[in-house]
Design a protein around this motif. Structure first.
Motif, PDB file in Angstrom:
ATOM      1  N   ALA A  43      56.008  57.651  48.406  1.00 33.65           N
ATOM      2  CA  ALA A  43      55.193  56.317  48.345  1.00 33.65           C
ATOM      3  C   ALA A  43      55.125  55.748  49.845  1.00 33.65           C
ATOM      4  N   VAL A  44      54.035  55.358  50.239  1.00 32.19           N
ATOM      5  CA  VAL A  44      53.899  54.708  51.428  1.00 32.19           C
ATOM      6  C   VAL A  44      54.042  53.240  51.304  1.00 32.19           C
ATOM      7  N   GLY A  45      54.037  52.598  50.139  1.00 31.19           N
ATOM      8  CA  GLY A  45      54.155  51.288  50.006  1.00 31.19           C
ATOM      9  C   GLY A  45      54.874  51.040  48.533  1.00 31.19           C
ATOM     10  N   TYR A  46      55.382  49.933  48.454  1.00 25.04           N
ATOM     11  CA  TYR A  46      56.128  49.444  47.367  1.00 25.04           C
ATOM     12  C   TYR A  46      55.731  47.906  47.552  1.00 25.04           C
ATOM     13  N   LEU A  47      54.872  47.453  46.625  1.00 23.07           N
ATOM     14  CA  LEU A  47      54.388  45.990  46.276  1.00 23.07           C
ATOM     15  C   LEU A  47      54.816  45.589  44.869  1.00 23.07           C
ATOM     16  N   LEU A  48      55.007  44.139  44.773  1.00 24.70           N
ATOM     17  CA  LEU A  48      55.275  43.659  43.659  1.00 24.70           C
ATOM     18  C   LEU A  48      53.797  43.107  43.132  1.00 24.70           C
ATOM     19  N   LYS A  49      53.678  42.946  41.831  1.00 22.89           N
ATOM     20  CA  LYS A  49      52.480  42.508  41.224  1.00 22.89           C
ATOM     21  C   LYS A  49      52.472  41.051  41.311  1.00 22.89           C
ATOM     22  N   SER A  50      53.352  40.364  41.892  1.00 21.97           N
ATOM     23  CA  SER A  50      52.808  38.878  42.073  1.00 21.97           C
ATOM     24  C   SER A  50      51.987  38.669  43.496  1.00 21.97           C
ATOM     25  N   LEU A  51      51.536  39.941  43.998  1.00 17.38           N
ATOM     26  CA  LEU A  51      50.988  39.913  45.375  1.00 17.38           C
ATOM     27  C   LEU A  51      49.498  39.291  45.030  1.00 17.38           C
ATOM     28  N   PRO A  52      48.944  38.238  45.938  1.00 14.48           N
ATOM     29  CA  PRO A  52      47.487  38.013  45.874  1.00 14.48           C
ATOM     30  C   PRO A  52      46.852  39.046  45.947  1.00 14.48           C
ATOM     31  N   ALA A  53      45.589  39.049  45.017  1.00 12.56           N
ATOM     32  CA  ALA A  53      44.575  40.120  44.960  1.00 12.56           C
ATOM     33  C   ALA A  53      44.132  40.541  46.625  1.00 12.56           C
ATOM     34  N   ALA A  54      43.808  39.481  47.060  1.00 13.14           N
ATOM     35  CA  ALA A  54      43.142  39.846  48.627  1.00 13.14           C
ATOM     36  C   ALA A  54      44.187  40.697  49.534  1.00 13.14           C
ATOM     37  N   GLU A  55      45.601  40.458  49.197  1.00  9.65           N
ATOM     38  CA  GLU A  55      46.472  41.042  49.926  1.00  9.65           C
ATOM     39  C   GLU A  55      46.528  42.489  49.342  1.00  9.65           C
ATOM     40  N   LEU A  56      46.569  42.751  48.162  1.00  6.64           N
ATOM     41  CA  LEU A  56      46.490  43.801  47.702  1.00  6.64           C
ATOM     42  C   LEU A  56      45.519  44.908  47.842  1.00  6.64           C
ATOM     43  N   VAL A  57      44.302  44.320  48.304  1.00  8.70           N
ATOM     44  CA  VAL A  57      43.129  44.909  48.780  1.00  8.70           C
ATOM     45  C   VAL A  57      43.672  45.395  50.389  1.00  8.70           C
ATOM     46  N   ASP A  58      43.874  44.302  51.083  1.00 12.73           N
ATOM     47  CA  ASP A  58      44.442  44.753  52.306  1.00 12.73           C
ATOM     48  C   ASP A  58      45.386  45.889  52.223  1.00 12.73           C
ATOM     49  N   ALA A  59      46.633  45.812  51.403  1.00 11.16           N
ATOM     50  CA  ALA A  59      47.471  46.701  51.381  1.00 11.16           C
ATOM     51  C   ALA A  59      47.029  48.193  50.998  1.00 11.16           C
ATOM     52  N   VAL A  60      46.249  48.358  50.236  1.00 12.13           N
ATOM     53  CA  VAL A  60      45.547  49.741  49.625  1.00 12.13           C
ATOM     54  C   VAL A  60      44.875  50.392  51.034  1.00 12.13           C
ATOM     55  N   ARG A  61      44.169  49.374  51.854  1.00  6.24           N
ATOM     56  CA  ARG A  61      43.053  49.860  52.908  1.00  6.24           C
ATOM     57  C   ARG A  61      44.370  50.148  53.976  1.00  6.24           C
ATOM     58  N   LEU A  62      45.362  49.547  54.185  1.00  6.64           N
ATOM     59  CA  LEU A  62      46.479  49.792  55.341  1.00  6.64           C
ATOM     60  C   LEU A  62      47.183  51.102  54.761  1.00  6.64           C
ATOM     61  N   ALA A  63      47.454  51.197  53.403  1.00  4.82           N
ATOM     62  CA  ALA A  63      47.810  52.681  52.900  1.00  4.82           C
ATOM     63  C   ALA A  63      47.062  53.927  53.235  1.00  4.82           C
TER      64      ALA A  63
END
Length: 103
Positions: A43-63
């Motif tokens: 995995a290139v990332g490990y994020l908690l589901k409490s992450l705001p949706a906009a930050e999740l979108v950014d995280a997927v793009r960065l991954a």
């Protein structure tokens, strides 16, 4: 073909056909053992589901660009006490052909 979902306490799956895929673990578990196992499994990332949706979108793009990310809750704990490297004897299964290939 269907497969059962992977759980961090199980050996990591082998997915040579999808080696180019970037995996971001999105979970409710903030256990350091789970984080380490997910990262060791590729995995290139490990994020908690409490992450705001906009930050999740950014995280997927960065991954997608290969930028590794850890949720601050779990990342802070790992930075304070990183796990020791595993010996080859502790790894799951025999070496794979790419692991035994010499340059």
């Amino acid at each position: 073909m269907t497969t059962a979902p992977w759980h961090p306490r199980e050996p990591s799956p082998t997915r040579p056909a999808h080696a180019a895929c970037k995996i971001v673990m999105l979970t409710t578990f903030d256990d350091e053992e789970y984080v380490v196992r997910a990262l060791r499994a590729g995995a290139v990332g490990y994020l908690l589901k409490s992450l705001p949706a906009a930050e999740l979108v950014d995280a997927v793009r960065l991954a997608h660009r290969g930028v590794a990310q850890l949720d601050p809750v779990v990342g802070g704990g790992l930075a304070a006490s990183p796990p020791p490297p595993r010996d080859r004897a502790e790894q799951d299964g025999p070496p794979t052909p790419p692991e035994t290939k010499t340059p």
